[in-house]
Design a protein around this motif. Sequence first.
Motif, mmCIF file in Angstrom:
data_model
loop_
_atom_site.group_PDB
_atom_site.id
_atom_site.type_symbol
_atom_site.label_atom_id
_atom_site.label_comp_id
_atom_site.label_asym_id
_atom_site.label_seq_id
_atom_site.Cartn_x
_atom_site.Cartn_y
_atom_site.Cartn_z
ATOM 1 N N THR A 150 0.795 -1.132 -0.224
ATOM 2 C CA THR A 150 0.106 -0.001 -0.134
ATOM 3 C C THR A 150 0.757 1.244 -0.047
ATOM 4 O O THR A 150 1.802 1.405 0.771
ATOM 5 N N GLU B 92 -2.691 0.127 -4.316
ATOM 6 C CA GLU B 92 -1.537 -0.874 -4.028
ATOM 7 C C GLU B 92 -0.581 -0.429 -5.169
ATOM 8 O O GLU B 92 -0.821 -0.139 -6.339
ATOM 9 N N TYR C 213 -5.034 6.240 -1.067
ATOM 10 C CA TYR C 213 -3.919 5.213 -0.983
ATOM 11 C C TYR C 213 -4.197 4.115 -1.998
ATOM 12 O O TYR C 213 -5.393 4.151 -2.360
#
Length: 256
Positions: free
Chosen positions: A97, A125, A123
């Motif tokens: 993350t 991946e 946020y």
Amino acid sequence: VDRELAAYFVNGFGGMAGIRALNANTMTLYPNSDAAPTQLSPRMTLTSAVDAAKNLGAQFVISGAIRELAMEDPHADQPKVWDGMLSRVGIERPERTRHFVFDIFVHDGYSGALVFQSRYSTYGEWNEPRNARVGFATGRFFSTDYGQEVKLLLDQAVEDIQKTIQCQPFMAAISQVNGQRIFVDTGASSGLRPGDFLSVYRTSQHFDRQGDTFWQLSDTRLVAEVKQVQPHFAIAELAIGSERLNLQMDDVVMAW
């Protein structure tokens, strides 16, 4: 990132009616970005924004500071082909993350007043290799989960700024005076049309008790009618000669 972020905002404003955005990403308003925008006078103004606006011929100065780009777990491994098998036996790989946090400030270019401030955060991946040259706001960047989340956030910021600007009165500097004619330092690109009426204001610089400067606008109670419009300037006419008001370059016109 700071250069490409500014370019993204300029492109975002580019297709909006009545807005002409200029890219000034080489300018620095805050010597210490950690404290931005606390370099304010007691009147909550930023005098460097006024100087920047005059240099650019702009009504508003949009600035900001990137607060975070970090990985939540810098040691998290990249995805492996056997992650699925491990997951079935209860072993989960830590997610990679990455966070993105930035502040946006909009200052009025004539008074330096802060008219909009907001913090944005998201946020996503991030599974790109550590040595990959992805870049910021590139096609490859936006193809990632993280990039898609960042794009949604940037588009929201553009929309918020647009709403703020549209709620403010239209203002433009007077670039030249000639008898009853005044030349306005913006034109069709900002939405001006022949027949529009603009209120005329005098500008004056003052000092407060702390010695900080601030700009004051004084209503002359006169209205100028736009007669000619070019892409980046316009000519308006007053009912009386400009010398009777002692109008000067950098005085302003305003319309709601």
